[in-house]
Write a protein that holds these residues in place. Structure first.
Motif, mmCIF file in Angstrom:
data_model
loop_
_atom_site.group_PDB
_atom_site.id
_atom_site.type_symbol
_atom_site.label_atom_id
_atom_site.label_comp_id
_atom_site.label_asym_id
_atom_site.label_seq_id
_atom_site.Cartn_x
_atom_site.Cartn_y
_atom_site.Cartn_z
ATOM 1 N N SER A 60 0.990 -1.165 0.046
ATOM 2 C CA SER A 60 -0.121 0.020 0.003
ATOM 3 C C SER A 60 0.899 1.199 0.007
ATOM 4 C CB SER A 60 -1.004 0.104 1.275
ATOM 5 O OG SER A 60 -0.275 -0.198 2.393
ATOM 6 N N HIS A 61 2.090 1.296 0.538
ATOM 7 C CA HIS A 61 3.002 2.104 0.623
ATOM 8 C C HIS A 61 4.414 1.888 -0.087
ATOM 9 C CE1 HIS A 61 5.205 5.274 3.188
ATOM 10 N NE2 HIS A 61 4.838 5.939 1.772
ATOM 11 N N GLY A 62 4.737 2.639 -1.260
ATOM 12 C CA GLY A 62 5.928 2.470 -1.740
ATOM 13 C C GLY A 62 6.940 3.761 -1.381
ATOM 14 N N ILE A 63 8.157 3.458 -1.179
ATOM 15 C CA ILE A 63 9.045 4.404 -1.168
ATOM 16 C C ILE A 63 10.353 4.397 -2.033
ATOM 17 C CG2 ILE A 63 10.705 5.859 0.521
ATOM 18 C CD1 ILE A 63 9.379 4.343 2.776
ATOM 19 N N ASN A 64 10.124 5.199 -3.072
ATOM 20 C CA ASN A 64 11.272 5.252 -4.155
ATOM 21 C C ASN A 64 12.427 6.117 -3.763
ATOM 22 O OD1 ASN A 64 12.300 4.789 -6.680
ATOM 23 N ND2 ASN A 64 11.850 6.872 -7.226
ATOM 24 N N PHE A 65 13.333 5.590 -3.140
ATOM 25 C CA PHE A 65 14.484 6.288 -2.626
ATOM 26 C C PHE A 65 15.721 6.287 -3.724
ATOM 27 C CE2 PHE A 65 18.407 5.791 0.288
ATOM 28 C CZ PHE A 65 18.330 7.123 0.709
ATOM 29 N N PRO B 240 15.182 4.941 4.409
ATOM 30 C CA PRO B 240 13.995 4.998 4.905
ATOM 31 C C PRO B 240 13.390 3.810 5.387
ATOM 32 C CG PRO B 240 13.981 6.242 2.942
ATOM 33 C CD PRO B 240 15.245 5.448 3.141
ATOM 34 N N LYS B 241 12.623 3.829 6.598
ATOM 35 C CA LYS B 241 12.294 2.601 7.373
ATOM 36 C C LYS B 241 11.003 1.896 6.410
ATOM 37 C CE LYS B 241 13.845 3.247 11.871
ATOM 38 N NZ LYS B 241 15.322 2.486 11.427
ATOM 39 N N ALA B 242 10.954 0.606 6.167
ATOM 40 C CA ALA B 242 9.816 0.102 5.629
ATOM 41 C C ALA B 242 9.880 -1.525 6.002
ATOM 42 C CB ALA B 242 10.251 -0.054 4.062
ATOM 43 N N ARG C 264 24.027 -3.229 5.263
ATOM 44 C CA ARG C 264 23.842 -2.895 6.844
ATOM 45 C C ARG C 264 22.690 -1.768 7.036
ATOM 46 N NH1 ARG C 264 29.856 -3.466 8.435
ATOM 47 N NH2 ARG C 264 29.956 -5.441 8.876
ATOM 48 N N LYS C 265 22.846 -0.784 6.154
ATOM 49 C CA LYS C 265 21.856 0.273 6.198
ATOM 50 C C LYS C 265 20.462 -0.231 5.990
ATOM 51 C CE LYS C 265 24.779 3.365 7.389
ATOM 52 N NZ LYS C 265 24.801 3.740 8.640
ATOM 53 N N CYS C 266 20.248 -1.060 4.787
ATOM 54 C CA CYS C 266 19.074 -1.631 4.598
ATOM 55 C C CYS C 266 18.280 -2.315 5.771
ATOM 56 C CB CYS C 266 19.200 -2.517 3.335
ATOM 57 S SG CYS C 266 19.302 -1.458 1.857
ATOM 58 N N ARG C 267 19.475 -3.151 6.443
ATOM 59 C CA ARG C 267 19.090 -3.901 7.545
ATOM 60 C C ARG C 267 18.536 -3.274 8.767
ATOM 61 N NH1 ARG C 267 21.381 -6.532 11.732
ATOM 62 N NH2 ARG C 267 20.605 -8.884 11.979
ATOM 63 N N GLU C 268 19.008 -1.957 8.808
ATOM 64 C CA GLU C 268 18.689 -1.056 9.826
ATOM 65 C C GLU C 268 17.397 -0.411 9.548
ATOM 66 O OE1 GLU C 268 23.348 0.571 10.696
ATOM 67 O OE2 GLU C 268 21.670 2.005 10.097
ATOM 68 N N ALA C 269 16.857 -0.358 8.406
ATOM 69 C CA ALA C 269 15.556 0.247 7.930
ATOM 70 C C ALA C 269 14.371 -0.804 7.811
ATOM 71 C CB ALA C 269 15.819 0.500 6.362
ATOM 72 N N ILE C 270 14.831 -2.358 8.206
ATOM 73 C CA ILE C 270 13.642 -3.060 8.320
ATOM 74 C C ILE C 270 13.400 -3.661 9.752
ATOM 75 C CG2 ILE C 270 14.017 -3.737 5.834
ATOM 76 C CD1 ILE C 270 15.521 -6.161 6.781
ATOM 77 N N PRO C 271 12.186 -4.409 9.996
ATOM 78 C CA PRO C 271 11.870 -4.889 11.318
ATOM 79 C C PRO C 271 13.110 -6.019 11.643
ATOM 80 C CG PRO C 271 9.889 -4.506 9.991
ATOM 81 C CD PRO C 271 11.055 -4.315 9.142
ATOM 82 N N GLU C 272 13.510 -5.978 12.776
ATOM 83 C CA GLU C 272 14.454 -7.129 13.212
ATOM 84 C C GLU C 272 13.721 -8.592 13.076
ATOM 85 O OE1 GLU C 272 17.873 -6.528 13.994
ATOM 86 O OE2 GLU C 272 17.821 -8.681 14.089
#
Ligand code: SAM
Length: 235
Positions: A95-100, A127-129, A151-159
């Motif tokens: 429902s929500h896409g972030i184009n980064f 950005p978190k997703a 690592r930056k992508c890993r920080e952005a997603i739920p653990e």
């Protein structure tokens, strides 16, 4: 895009004057060149958009499970957002896409319902997703740089339940019969000409960057109608 091919010797001889054949030809790296040349920026984003539409359709067709249960997806290095728009038309659960992407890229990206264009630097913060998606991004960078990006992508997603979905080539073994392997190797040459330390990777090289970035496990699915494979990495 052609003149760096005439400067390949600068990378092979490693004389230290330039970081890449592209820089030897144009005086700056591929991203800085696009940033300061709006015509080239538009050309390159348009070319990536054409292939993104085709690759994304093949991925949705052959690997729909990669996006199951994902409500919010960030496309890291998403270009003009074509891949995300193609995906969201086929997967209404997103429902929500972030184009980064870099600011000069997203500033000219088209608007689309449910898609937020966000400018930034993936080496700083993503950005978190629920999940992060990267298509044809990591092959532009060295192993060390890929580990930082992942690592930056890993920080952005739920653990507990987040994941990173990577759509890239996987170079096959010499004796593996695959009609697209030569295309993947040609793309490896493009990385040599256009980037500083980018390359296409074998499954062992993917395992090294994914595990070094702190992911505990990953799966690989080859999309046989395309040169792209889908790697899903789990925290
Ligand atoms: C090869 S293109 C892939 C685009 C898109 N994912 C696709 O498959 O069509 C790589 C993208 O990475 C973006 N990029 C490069 N450096 C970046 C950075 N530091 N932060 C965010 N995006 C970056 C580029 O602007 C470009 O859009």
């Amino acid at each position: 895009m052609l003149s760096p091919w005439l400067k390949l010797s600068s990378r092979v001889s490693g004389n230290g004057d330039y970081n890449s054949p592209f820089e030897a030809a144009h005086g700056k790296d591929v991203w800085a060149y696009a940033s300061s040349n709006p015509g080239h920026n538009s050309l390159i984003n348009g070319a990536m958009a054409s292939h993104a539409r085709i690759a994304m359709s093949a991925i949705v067709d052959r690997c729909p499970e990669a996006f199951e249960g994902v409500g919010c997806l960030v496309d890291v290095g998403g270009g003009d957002g074509t891949a995300l728009r193609t995906l969201m038309k086929s997967c209404p659960s997103i429902s929500h896409g972030i184009n980064f992407d870099l600011p000069h890229v997203v500033s000219v990206a088209p608007e689309f319902d449910g898609v937020e264009n966000v400018g930034g630097d993936m080496f700083e913060v993503v950005p978190k997703a629920d999940a992060a998606f990267l298509m044809w991004v990591l092959h532009d960078w060295s192993d060390e740089e890929c580990i930082v990006i992942l690592r930056k992508c890993r920080e952005a997603i739920p653990e507990g339940w987040g994941k990173v979905i990577i759509a890239e080539a996987v170079i096959g073994e010499k004796d593996e019969v695959d009609k697209y392997n030569d295309v993947r190797l040609a793309l490896d040459m493009v990385m040599l000409a256009h980037t500083e330390k980018g390359k296409e990777r074998s499954i062992e090289e993917w395992e090294y960057v994914v595990k070094s970035a702190g992911f505990s496990s990953f799966t690989v699915k080859h999309i046989h109608s395309s040169i792209v494979s889908v790697i899903q990495a789990y925290p």
